[in-house]
Design a protein around this motif. Structure first.
Motif, PDB file in Angstrom:
ATOM      1  N   THR A  95      19.024 -12.794  26.860  1.00  0.00           N
ATOM      2  CA  THR A  95      18.165 -13.349  25.861  1.00  0.00           C
ATOM      3  C   THR A  95      16.904 -13.182  26.453  1.00  0.00           C
ATOM      4  O   THR A  95      16.638 -12.930  27.772  1.00  0.00           O
ATOM      5  CB  THR A  95      18.739 -14.913  25.826  1.00  0.00           C
ATOM      6  OG1 THR A  95      18.578 -15.558  26.947  1.00  0.00           O
ATOM      7  CG2 THR A  95      20.009 -15.039  25.165  1.00  0.00           C
ATOM      8  N   ASP A 116      19.530  -5.456  29.992  1.00  0.00           N
ATOM      9  CA  ASP A 116      20.122  -5.070  28.686  1.00  0.00           C
ATOM     10  C   ASP A 116      21.049  -4.179  28.954  1.00  0.00           C
ATOM     11  O   ASP A 116      21.049  -3.096  28.068  1.00  0.00           O
ATOM     12  CB  ASP A 116      18.882  -4.465  28.003  1.00  0.00           C
ATOM     13  CG  ASP A 116      18.019  -5.421  27.406  1.00  0.00           C
ATOM     14  OD1 ASP A 116      18.404  -6.576  27.164  1.00  0.00           O
ATOM     15  OD2 ASP A 116      16.625  -5.117  27.042  1.00  0.00           O
ATOM     16  N   LYS A 151      23.790  -7.761  27.338  1.00  0.00           N
ATOM     17  CA  LYS A 151      23.554  -8.005  25.961  1.00  0.00           C
ATOM     18  C   LYS A 151      24.873  -8.480  24.965  1.00  0.00           C
ATOM     19  O   LYS A 151      25.880  -8.120  25.328  1.00  0.00           O
ATOM     20  CB  LYS A 151      23.240  -6.527  25.137  1.00  0.00           C
ATOM     21  CG  LYS A 151      21.918  -6.072  25.315  1.00  0.00           C
ATOM     22  CD  LYS A 151      21.472  -4.879  24.317  1.00  0.00           C
ATOM     23  CE  LYS A 151      19.987  -4.440  24.325  1.00  0.00           C
ATOM     24  NZ  LYS A 151      20.181  -3.462  23.401  1.00  0.00           N
ATOM     25  N   SER A 197      21.674 -12.657  16.978  1.00  0.00           N
ATOM     26  CA  SER A 197      22.020 -11.900  18.003  1.00  0.00           C
ATOM     27  C   SER A 197      23.363 -11.870  18.879  1.00  0.00           C
ATOM     28  O   SER A 197      23.735 -10.818  19.431  1.00  0.00           O
ATOM     29  CB  SER A 197      20.810 -11.894  19.154  1.00  0.00           C
ATOM     30  OG  SER A 197      20.684 -13.284  19.479  1.00  0.00           O
ATOM     31  N   GLU A 198      24.276 -12.693  18.419  1.00  0.00           N
ATOM     32  CA  GLU A 198      25.387 -12.893  19.157  1.00  0.00           C
ATOM     33  C   GLU A 198      26.611 -12.595  17.953  1.00  0.00           C
ATOM     34  O   GLU A 198      27.843 -12.644  18.163  1.00  0.00           O
ATOM     35  CB  GLU A 198      25.652 -14.071  20.006  1.00  0.00           C
ATOM     36  CG  GLU A 198      25.646 -15.394  18.986  1.00  0.00           C
ATOM     37  CD  GLU A 198      25.560 -16.562  19.996  1.00  0.00           C
ATOM     38  OE1 GLU A 198      26.322 -17.508  19.868  1.00  0.00           O
ATOM     39  OE2 GLU A 198      24.922 -16.668  21.027  1.00  0.00           O
ATOM     40  N   ILE A 245      15.456  -7.185  12.154  1.00  0.00           N
ATOM     41  CA  ILE A 245      16.248  -6.503  12.982  1.00  0.00           C
ATOM     42  C   ILE A 245      15.240  -4.897  13.282  1.00  0.00           C
ATOM     43  O   ILE A 245      14.980  -4.615  12.294  1.00  0.00           O
ATOM     44  CB  ILE A 245      17.487  -5.703  12.419  1.00  0.00           C
ATOM     45  CG1 ILE A 245      18.370  -6.997  11.756  1.00  0.00           C
ATOM     46  CG2 ILE A 245      18.325  -4.850  13.269  1.00  0.00           C
ATOM     47  CD1 ILE A 245      19.341  -7.562  12.924  1.00  0.00           C
ATOM     48  N   LYS A 250      14.865  -8.159  16.412  1.00  0.00           N
ATOM     49  CA  LYS A 250      15.798  -8.228  17.277  1.00  0.00           C
ATOM     50  C   LYS A 250      16.716  -7.006  17.458  1.00  0.00           C
ATOM     51  O   LYS A 250      16.809  -6.331  16.444  1.00  0.00           O
ATOM     52  CB  LYS A 250      16.641  -9.478  16.780  1.00  0.00           C
ATOM     53  CG  LYS A 250      16.093 -10.973  16.793  1.00  0.00           C
ATOM     54  CD  LYS A 250      17.056 -12.012  16.841  1.00  0.00           C
ATOM     55  CE  LYS A 250      16.450 -13.339  17.359  1.00  0.00           C
ATOM     56  NZ  LYS A 250      16.432 -14.238  16.266  1.00  0.00           N
ATOM     57  N   VAL A 252      20.489  -5.860  17.844  1.00  0.00           N
ATOM     58  CA  VAL A 252      21.943  -6.594  17.628  1.00  0.00           C
ATOM     59  C   VAL A 252      22.801  -5.196  17.905  1.00  0.00           C
ATOM     60  O   VAL A 252      22.464  -4.058  17.765  1.00  0.00           O
ATOM     61  CB  VAL A 252      22.159  -6.878  16.427  1.00  0.00           C
ATOM     62  CG1 VAL A 252      21.224  -8.320  15.997  1.00  0.00           C
ATOM     63  CG2 VAL A 252      21.962  -6.040  15.000  1.00  0.00           C
ATOM     64  N   GLY A 271      17.103  -1.200  16.372  1.00  0.00           N
ATOM     65  CA  GLY A 271      17.681  -2.639  16.350  1.00  0.00           C
ATOM     66  C   GLY A 271      19.102  -2.748  16.302  1.00  0.00           C
ATOM     67  O   GLY A 271      19.661  -3.858  16.460  1.00  0.00           O
TER      68      GLY A 271
END
Ligand code: FAD
Length: 316
Positions: A95, A116, A151, A197-198, A245, A250, A252, A271
Motif C-alpha cells: 500500500t 510491488d 501486492k 485494491s484488495e 484503475i 489504482k 489491481v 492498472g
C-alpha cells in the motif's frame, strides 16, 4: 527455521486479507511471525485470527507511542523487532503506507528493498510486473535482510493453524520520528463493497456506461465485488478518483476483472492487466480491450450485465 516478519495491515484490529496472503508467502521462506502495531485491547483478537492463517508468533506493539503520527514511528518499531528477531525476510503489503514504511526501514537496516512483488519464491526470488505489464522482472535482495512489499492478491491466503504465541514488544520511538502529527482523519463513507485494491473481483465501468453505473454496480453486488472506473468515467464526474484503475489510478490484480464499456487504452491496462481472468463487454468488436481478455462479449453493457446479474443471483 528463521522467522519471517509480516507487518499486519489492519483497521482497528480487523486484519485485512492481504496480511493473510503474506503469511502464506512467509511460510515458503521460514517461520511466519506477525508484527501487530495497535491498541493492546485489539492484539489478542488479531493474534487469534493471524494464528488461523499460520502465524507462529505475534509481536504485539502497543500503539501508544505510534498513534496520531505519520508512518515514521511504525518504521522505527518494525526496525526494533527486526533487530531483536534477525528475520530471514520482512514482508509488507504494497500500500502507499506499506511502501513508505518499507523504504524507511530499508535505510535504517541497510537492507535491500523490492517493492510491488507479485510473487516470491522459497529462495527469496521475487517477480515484478513492470512497464505497464510489458515486462516481468525476477529480482533478489543481495544485501541485509530482504524487505519485500507484495501486492494484494498475489497469493492465496492459506488456513492452517500456527501457534500464534503473543509476545508483548516494547518499543522506544525517537522524537524525530514523531515530528509530524495527524491533525484530522476522516474516514470516507463506507460503500459496503470490498476495498478496490484488495478485492478478489472487480467490475469496472467506462465511458460506455454513459454515466449510468446501475448495471455495473448490480453485477458487482451480485458477485460481492468492488466497483472500478476508467479515467474517462472519473473525468466525467461519474465516479470519484479513488475508484480509477490505471496508470494514474489504482493498480489491481484480482482473480476476476470485468471491464464494461471500456476501450482498453494502454493507460487503463496498466492498472488491470495482471488480473487472473479478464472479461470485457463492449459494443465494438474492434475495441482493443478484446486483445487481452479471456472472455469477451460484444454487446450493450446495459443489457448484457443485467442478464449476467440475474443468472448469478439464480445460482446463489
Ligand atoms: P473510451 O476510450 O471512450 O471507450 C469507451 C468504450 O465503451 C468504447 O470502446 C465503446 O465501444 C464502448 N461502449 C460505448 N457504449 C457502450 C455500451 N452501451 N455497451 C458496451 N460498450 C459500450 N485511463 C484510465 O482508465 N486510467 C488511467 O489511470 C489513465 N491514466 C492516463 C494517464 C495519461 C498520462 C493519459 C494521457 C491518459 C490516461 N488515461 C487513463 C486515459 C486513457 O488514455 C483513455 O482515454 C481512457 O482509459 C478511456 O476510457 P474509456 O475506455 O472508458 O473510454
Amino acid at each position: 527455521m528463521s522467522e519471517v516478519l509480516v507487518l499486519v495491515d489492519h483497521v482497528d484490529g480487523a486484519v485485512k486479507k492481504p496480511t493473510y496472503e503474506l503469511l502464506a508467502i512467509a511460510k515458503r521462506l521460514g517461520s511466519p511471525s506477525a508484527v501487530f502495531i495497535g491498541g493492546a485491547d485489539k492484539a489478542a483478537g488479531a493474534a487469534a485470527d493471524l494464528a488461523k492463517f499460520g502465524a507462529e508468533k505475534v509481536y504485539a506493539i502497543d500503539d501508544a507511542e505510534v498513534k496520531g503520527f505519520l508512518v515514521a514511528p511504525k518504521a522505527e518499531a518494525l526496525q526494533q523487532v527486526a533487530q531483536a528477531a534477525s528475520p530471514a525476510a520482512i514482508l509488507i503489503v504494497s500500500t502507499a503506507e506499506g511502501k513508505e514504511i518499507a523504504g524507511r526501514l530499508a535505510i535504517k537496516l541497510g537492507s535491500g528493498l523490492i517493492t510491488d512483488a507479485v510473487d516470491v519464491d522459497a529462495d527469496g526470488t521475487t517477480t515484478q510486473s513492470v512497464f505497464a505489464g510489458s515486462y516481468t522482472v525476477k529480482a533478489k535482495v543481495t544485501t541485509g535482510t530482504p524487505i519485500i512489499t507484495v501486492k494484494p492478491n498475489s497469493a492465496a491466503a492459506e488456513e492452517g493453524a500456527g501457534a500464534g504465541a503473543v509476545e508483548q514488544f516494547a518499543v522506544t520511538i525517537s522524537d524525530a520520528a514523531k515530528a509530524a502529527r495527524i491533525v484530522a482523519s476522516n474516514p470516507r463513507a463506507a460503500s459496503g463493497r470490498p476495498e478496490l485494491s484488495e478485492a478478489a473481483i472487480v467490475v469496472s465501468g467506462g465511458r460506455g456506461t454513459g454515466g449510468d453505473f446501475t448495471a455495473v454496480e448490480g453485477l458487482a453486488d451480485a458477485l460481492g465485488a468492488a466497483v472500478g472506473a476508467s479515467r474517462a468515467a472519473v473525468d466525467s464526474g461519474w465516479k470519484p478518483h479513488n475508484l480509477q484503475i490505471g496508470q494514474t489510478g489504482k493498480v489491481v490484480s484480482p482473480q476476476l476483472y470485468v471491464a464494461a464499456g471500456i476501450s482498453g487504452a494502454i493507460q487503463h491496462r496498466a492498472g488491470m492487466q495482471t488480473s487472473k481472468t479478464i472479461i470485457a463487454v463492449n459494443k465494438d468488436e474492434e475495441a482493443p480491450i478484446f486483445e487481452l481478455v479471456d472472455f469477451g462479449v460484444v454487446g450493450d453493457l446495459h443489457s448484457v450485465l443485467p442478464a449476467v446479474t440475474a443468472e448469478v443471483e439464480k445460482r446463489k
